[in-house]
Write an enzyme that holds these catalytic residues in place. Structure first.
Site, PDB file in Angstrom:
ATOM      1  N   ASP A  21      -4.764  -0.761  -1.791  1.00  0.00           N
ATOM      2  CA  ASP A  21      -6.158  -0.561  -1.437  1.00  0.00           C
ATOM      3  C   ASP A  21      -6.893  -0.056  -2.675  1.00  0.00           C
ATOM      4  O   ASP A  21      -6.376   0.821  -3.388  1.00  0.00           O
ATOM      5  CB  ASP A  21      -6.284   0.470  -0.308  1.00  0.00           C
ATOM      6  CG  ASP A  21      -6.335  -0.174   1.068  1.00  0.00           C
ATOM      7  OD1 ASP A  21      -6.188  -1.405   1.164  1.00  0.00           O
ATOM      8  OD2 ASP A  21      -6.512   0.566   2.047  1.00  0.00           O
ATOM      9  N   HIS A  37     -17.427   2.408   0.878  1.00  0.00           N
ATOM     10  CA  HIS A  37     -16.783   1.416   1.742  1.00  0.00           C
ATOM     11  C   HIS A  37     -17.135   1.626   3.213  1.00  0.00           C
ATOM     12  O   HIS A  37     -17.238   2.763   3.684  1.00  0.00           O
ATOM     13  CB  HIS A  37     -15.262   1.471   1.562  1.00  0.00           C
ATOM     14  CG  HIS A  37     -14.572   0.261   2.098  1.00  0.00           C
ATOM     15  ND1 HIS A  37     -13.946   0.240   3.320  1.00  0.00           N
ATOM     16  CD2 HIS A  37     -14.435  -0.993   1.587  1.00  0.00           C
ATOM     17  CE1 HIS A  37     -13.441  -0.967   3.532  1.00  0.00           C
ATOM     18  NE2 HIS A  37     -13.731  -1.730   2.501  1.00  0.00           N
ATOM     19  N   CYS A  52      -1.997  -2.748   7.769  1.00  0.00           N
ATOM     20  CA  CYS A  52      -1.943  -3.588   6.571  1.00  0.00           C
ATOM     21  C   CYS A  52      -0.668  -4.421   6.464  1.00  0.00           C
ATOM     22  O   CYS A  52      -0.716  -5.572   6.021  1.00  0.00           O
ATOM     23  CB  CYS A  52      -2.106  -2.724   5.326  1.00  0.00           C
ATOM     24  SG  CYS A  52      -3.748  -1.942   5.233  1.00  0.00           S
ATOM     25  N   HIS A  60     -10.676   0.770  -2.899  1.00  0.00           N
ATOM     26  CA  HIS A  60     -12.004   0.784  -2.280  1.00  0.00           C
ATOM     27  C   HIS A  60     -13.086   1.382  -3.178  1.00  0.00           C
ATOM     28  O   HIS A  60     -12.826   2.329  -3.933  1.00  0.00           O
ATOM     29  CB  HIS A  60     -11.967   1.622  -1.002  1.00  0.00           C
ATOM     30  CG  HIS A  60     -11.096   1.056   0.076  1.00  0.00           C
ATOM     31  ND1 HIS A  60     -11.150  -0.255   0.480  1.00  0.00           N
ATOM     32  CD2 HIS A  60     -10.148   1.652   0.858  1.00  0.00           C
ATOM     33  CE1 HIS A  60     -10.284  -0.451   1.451  1.00  0.00           C
ATOM     34  NE2 HIS A  60      -9.662   0.686   1.699  1.00  0.00           N
ATOM     35  N   ASP A  89       0.787  -1.245   0.000  1.00  0.00           N
ATOM     36  CA  ASP A  89       0.000   0.000   0.000  1.00  0.00           C
ATOM     37  C   ASP A  89       0.819   1.297   0.000  1.00  0.00           C
ATOM     38  O   ASP A  89       0.462   2.264   0.692  1.00  0.00           O
ATOM     39  CB  ASP A  89      -0.947   0.025   1.193  1.00  0.00           C
ATOM     40  CG  ASP A  89      -1.928  -1.140   1.190  1.00  0.00           C
ATOM     41  OD1 ASP A  89      -1.867  -1.972   0.271  1.00  0.00           O
ATOM     42  OD2 ASP A  89      -2.753  -1.219   2.116  1.00  0.00           O
ATOM     43  N   LYS A 100      -7.033  -4.799  -3.322  1.00  0.00           N
ATOM     44  CA  LYS A 100      -7.775  -5.349  -2.185  1.00  0.00           C
ATOM     45  C   LYS A 100      -8.741  -4.327  -1.593  1.00  0.00           C
ATOM     46  O   LYS A 100      -8.692  -3.142  -1.934  1.00  0.00           O
ATOM     47  CB  LYS A 100      -6.804  -5.815  -1.099  1.00  0.00           C
ATOM     48  CG  LYS A 100      -5.927  -4.709  -0.500  1.00  0.00           C
ATOM     49  CD  LYS A 100      -4.882  -5.297   0.438  1.00  0.00           C
ATOM     50  CE  LYS A 100      -3.978  -4.230   1.036  1.00  0.00           C
ATOM     51  NZ  LYS A 100      -4.672  -3.379   2.037  1.00  0.00           N
ATOM     52  N   HIS A 112     -10.238   7.180   1.534  1.00  0.00           N
ATOM     53  CA  HIS A 112      -8.887   6.975   1.010  1.00  0.00           C
ATOM     54  C   HIS A 112      -8.869   5.873  -0.047  1.00  0.00           C
ATOM     55  O   HIS A 112      -9.682   4.954  -0.022  1.00  0.00           O
ATOM     56  CB  HIS A 112      -7.911   6.605   2.141  1.00  0.00           C
ATOM     57  CG  HIS A 112      -8.243   5.308   2.809  1.00  0.00           C
ATOM     58  ND1 HIS A 112      -9.190   5.202   3.820  1.00  0.00           N
ATOM     59  CD2 HIS A 112      -7.771   4.048   2.627  1.00  0.00           C
ATOM     60  CE1 HIS A 112      -9.281   3.958   4.221  1.00  0.00           C
ATOM     61  NE2 HIS A 112      -8.433   3.215   3.506  1.00  0.00           N
TER      62      HIS A 112
END
Length: 238
Positions: free
Chosen positions: A50, A56, A176, A52, A9, A122, A97
């Site tokens: 990430d 989310h 993470c 999203h 990330d 993810k 984010h």
């Protein structure tokens, strides 16, 4: 022995100066991570991101006031796996984010992206948090359960490449990166977290608690110039 490096990330929204969820000093990790990416001892180099949806569950603005403050408020999250809908856990709320398709979700340009063999996107299921690149927040590793959350069966790919050892770096060390390293161990790999190649949201007590969890999971805490990393080159030459 075959080793994989997972860069977790390293995205614009997690890095100063403009990231919406910027982790202190995250951008300064790039030289250390790039050195590791150039290390000839790694068989596979993976970047997780990430990715999203805008709705989310972890985004504070998606919940009603007054209990929707980023960092301090929590909501209840339900396990999306079939037959497990009675299982719940608290979810800390964050600023918006790494929304898919936005510049905040991009890798920072300081990272040498030409070295990556694989990208893992993810956190794509709006219903559940996914810190780890392997599993969602409930620990669902099965690719059929996880298919709405992540676009790669990372455990399966690593096994296909004969990977035995996993080294994790990036942000955030107490979320993470920790979760990815723990799940790597849970998936049957020897797992290491490179301490000088990560930074944390909660750099004090949060990181101390994370290190306790890592050790309990059997994850080794190592340095980028430590014997574990240097030893990869020896193994490669053999």
């Amino acid at each position: 022995m075959k080793a994989a490096l997972i860069v977790v990330d390293m995205q614009e929204d997690f890095c100063p100066p403009n990231g919406s969820l910027a982790v202190h000093e995250a951008r300064t990790l790039a030289p250390t991570i790039n050195t590791l990416l150039s290390h000839p001892g790694f068989t596979l180099r993976v970047a997780s991101k990430d990715n999203h949806p805008a709705n989310h569950i972890s985004f504070a603005s998606n919940h009603p006031a007054p209990d929707n403050l980023p960092f301090s408020s929590f909501v209840t999250m339900t396990n999306p796996a079939p037959g497990k809908h009675t299982e719940t856990k608290p979810q800390r709320l964050w600023p918006i984010h790494c929304v898919a398709g936005t510049t905040g979700a991009d890798l920072i340009p300081e990272i040498d992206a030409s070295k990556f063999d694989l990208y893992v996107h993810k956190g794509m299921d709006a219903r559940v948090e996914m810190y780890s690149a392997f599993a969602d927040a409930f620990g669902n590793l099965d690719k059929e359960v996880n298919r709405s959350s992540v676009d790669v069966d990372l455990r399966g790919v690593l096994r296909e490449h004969g990977i035995t050892d996993v080294f994790c770096v990036g942000v955030a060390g107490d979320y993470c990166v920790k979760s990815t390293a723990v799940d790597a161990a849970r998936a049957g790999f020897r797992s290491f977290l490179v301490e000088d190649a990560t930074r944390c949201v909660d750099a004090g007590e949060g990181w101390e608690e994370a290190k306790r969890e890592l050790r309990e999971a059997g994850v080794g805490l190592v340095k980028s110039d430590g014997v574990e990393v240097k030893g990869l080159l020896v193994e490669e030459q053999l």
